[in-house]
Design a protein around this motif. Sequence first.
Motif, PDB file in Angstrom:
ATOM      1  N   GLU A   1     -13.612  18.699  59.592  1.00 60.23           N
ATOM      2  CA  GLU A   1     -12.833  19.920  59.357  1.00 60.23           C
ATOM      3  C   GLU A   1     -13.799  21.104  59.345  1.00 60.23           C
ATOM      4  O   GLU A   1     -14.598  21.258  58.437  1.00 60.23           O
ATOM      5  CB  GLU A   1     -12.112  19.791  58.012  1.00 60.23           C
ATOM      6  N   ILE A   2     -13.728  21.949  60.383  1.00 57.84           N
ATOM      7  CA  ILE A   2     -14.654  23.068  60.541  1.00 57.84           C
ATOM      8  C   ILE A   2     -14.159  24.296  59.793  1.00 57.84           C
ATOM      9  O   ILE A   2     -14.900  24.959  59.087  1.00 57.84           O
ATOM     10  CB  ILE A   2     -14.827  23.418  62.037  1.00 57.84           C
ATOM     11  N   SER A   3     -12.877  24.607  59.951  1.00 56.70           N
ATOM     12  CA  SER A   3     -12.308  25.811  59.334  1.00 56.70           C
ATOM     13  C   SER A   3     -11.078  25.425  58.518  1.00 56.70           C
ATOM     14  O   SER A   3      -9.946  25.467  59.024  1.00 56.70           O
ATOM     15  CB  SER A   3     -11.945  26.818  60.429  1.00 56.70           C
ATOM     16  N   PRO A   4     -11.280  25.046  57.229  1.00 56.94           N
ATOM     17  CA  PRO A   4     -10.145  24.587  56.427  1.00 56.94           C
ATOM     18  C   PRO A   4      -9.166  25.699  56.053  1.00 56.94           C
ATOM     19  O   PRO A   4      -8.016  25.433  55.736  1.00 56.94           O
ATOM     20  CB  PRO A   4     -10.802  24.002  55.171  1.00 56.94           C
ATOM     21  N   GLY A   5      -9.605  26.965  56.120  1.00 55.39           N
ATOM     22  CA  GLY A   5      -8.736  28.072  55.718  1.00 55.39           C
ATOM     23  C   GLY A   5      -7.745  28.485  56.785  1.00 55.39           C
ATOM     24  O   GLY A   5      -6.799  29.210  56.513  1.00 55.39           O
ATOM     25  N   ALA A   6      -7.938  28.038  58.029  1.00 55.30           N
ATOM     26  CA  ALA A   6      -7.049  28.434  59.126  1.00 55.30           C
ATOM     27  C   ALA A   6      -5.702  27.733  58.980  1.00 55.30           C
ATOM     28  O   ALA A   6      -5.549  26.772  58.223  1.00 55.30           O
ATOM     29  CB  ALA A   6      -7.691  28.079  60.458  1.00 55.30           C
ATOM     30  N   ASP A   7      -4.721  28.209  59.739  1.00 52.83           N
ATOM     31  CA  ASP A   7      -3.397  27.597  59.690  1.00 52.83           C
ATOM     32  C   ASP A   7      -2.975  27.230  61.099  1.00 52.83           C
ATOM     33  O   ASP A   7      -2.651  28.124  61.880  1.00 52.83           O
ATOM     34  CB  ASP A   7      -2.390  28.560  59.063  1.00 52.83           C
ATOM     35  N   PRO A   8      -2.977  26.012  61.539  1.00 48.89           N
ATOM     36  CA  PRO A   8      -3.448  24.809  60.831  1.00 48.89           C
ATOM     37  C   PRO A   8      -4.982  24.754  60.826  1.00 48.89           C
ATOM     38  O   PRO A   8      -5.619  25.419  61.628  1.00 48.89           O
ATOM     39  CB  PRO A   8      -2.859  23.676  61.676  1.00 48.89           C
ATOM     40  N   PRO A   9      -5.561  23.920  59.945  1.00 49.00           N
ATOM     41  CA  PRO A   9      -7.023  23.828  59.881  1.00 49.00           C
ATOM     42  C   PRO A   9      -7.615  23.377  61.218  1.00 49.00           C
ATOM     43  O   PRO A   9      -6.984  22.633  61.962  1.00 49.00           O
ATOM     44  CB  PRO A   9      -7.271  22.761  58.807  1.00 49.00           C
ATOM     45  N   VAL A  10      -8.829  23.838  61.500  1.00 51.33           N
ATOM     46  CA  VAL A  10      -9.500  23.479  62.749  1.00 51.33           C
ATOM     47  C   VAL A  10     -10.437  22.304  62.478  1.00 51.33           C
ATOM     48  O   VAL A  10     -11.236  22.343  61.542  1.00 51.33           O
ATOM     49  CB  VAL A  10     -10.287  24.677  63.311  1.00 51.33           C
ATOM     50  N   ALA A  11     -10.303  21.254  63.310  1.00 53.16           N
ATOM     51  CA  ALA A  11     -11.168  20.076  63.191  1.00 53.16           C
ATOM     52  C   ALA A  11     -11.835  19.834  64.536  1.00 53.16           C
ATOM     53  O   ALA A  11     -11.282  20.154  65.589  1.00 53.16           O
ATOM     54  CB  ALA A  11     -10.363  18.866  62.764  1.00 53.16           C
ATOM     55  N   LYS A  12     -13.040  19.258  64.480  1.00 54.18           N
ATOM     56  CA  LYS A  12     -13.824  19.067  65.695  1.00 54.18           C
ATOM     57  C   LYS A  12     -14.392  17.654  65.722  1.00 54.18           C
ATOM     58  O   LYS A  12     -14.671  17.072  64.674  1.00 54.18           O
ATOM     59  CB  LYS A  12     -14.950  20.096  65.698  1.00 54.18           C
ATOM     60  N   PHE A  13     -14.570  17.116  66.926  1.00 54.07           N
ATOM     61  CA  PHE A  13     -15.205  15.811  67.075  1.00 54.07           C
ATOM     62  C   PHE A  13     -16.707  16.012  66.980  1.00 54.07           C
ATOM     63  O   PHE A  13     -17.319  16.617  67.852  1.00 54.07           O
ATOM     64  CB  PHE A  13     -14.873  15.190  68.437  1.00 54.07           C
ATOM     65  N   LEU A  14     -17.332  15.506  65.906  1.00 51.94           N
ATOM     66  CA  LEU A  14     -18.774  15.653  65.686  1.00 51.94           C
ATOM     67  C   LEU A  14     -19.323  14.393  65.044  1.00 51.94           C
ATOM     68  O   LEU A  14     -18.580  13.577  64.509  1.00 51.94           O
ATOM     69  CB  LEU A  14     -19.058  16.817  64.718  1.00 51.94           C
ATOM     70  N   ASP A  15     -20.642  14.290  65.038  1.00 55.49           N
ATOM     71  CA  ASP A  15     -21.321  13.281  64.227  1.00 55.49           C
ATOM     72  C   ASP A  15     -21.580  13.940  62.879  1.00 55.49           C
ATOM     73  O   ASP A  15     -22.351  14.906  62.796  1.00 55.49           O
ATOM     74  CB  ASP A  15     -22.622  12.859  64.907  1.00 55.49           C
TER      75      ASP A  15
END
Length: 176
Positions: free
Chosen positions: A55-69
């Motif tokens: 979860e990169i940006s939990p404050g956004a609507d909807p939250p932004v998640a990215k595929f990372l290690d």
Amino acid sequence: MRRPMTPPPMTGPRFNQFIQAPKVRVIDENGENLGVMFTREAFEQAQSVGLDLVEISPGADPPVAKFLDIGRYKYEAQKKANEQRKKQKTQEIKEIKMRPNIDDHDYDTKMKKVVEFLEDGDKVKLTMRFRGREMAHGQLGMAVLQRASEQVADLAKIEAHPRMEGRQMLMVLAPK
């Protein structure tokens, strides 16, 4: 009596099954936007690629998640924080002490140090010390401090104007 074993509090961003939002906006490992999808579905896609869903940006609507290690992400964030801590300059207050009947050469030497401190980004506290009968001639000390402030007017601004504190007259200069 033993304390119950509780897991340590989580630090950093939420990832994988710890993401609490039902839907997330997903960005893949190449930086392409895959759109809004259910968290479970995004988590399964990340696993199929061999990465974590972070979860990169939990404050956004909807939250932004990215595929990372997640391990690499936390390591790089820690390195970036350490680098910024190294670059951070703390402003110190340097003190220069003078007497009201200071000789010209001594005055010039002290003013060179004042200029050096100001150029380094430090504040300078000029202290004029009075002894004995010098107390009756405060205007001499004031004249020296005024001369000093005029000499460094292009480098510094007066943060605290000259004032008497007991047997000392103080003035603080801050870099512009």
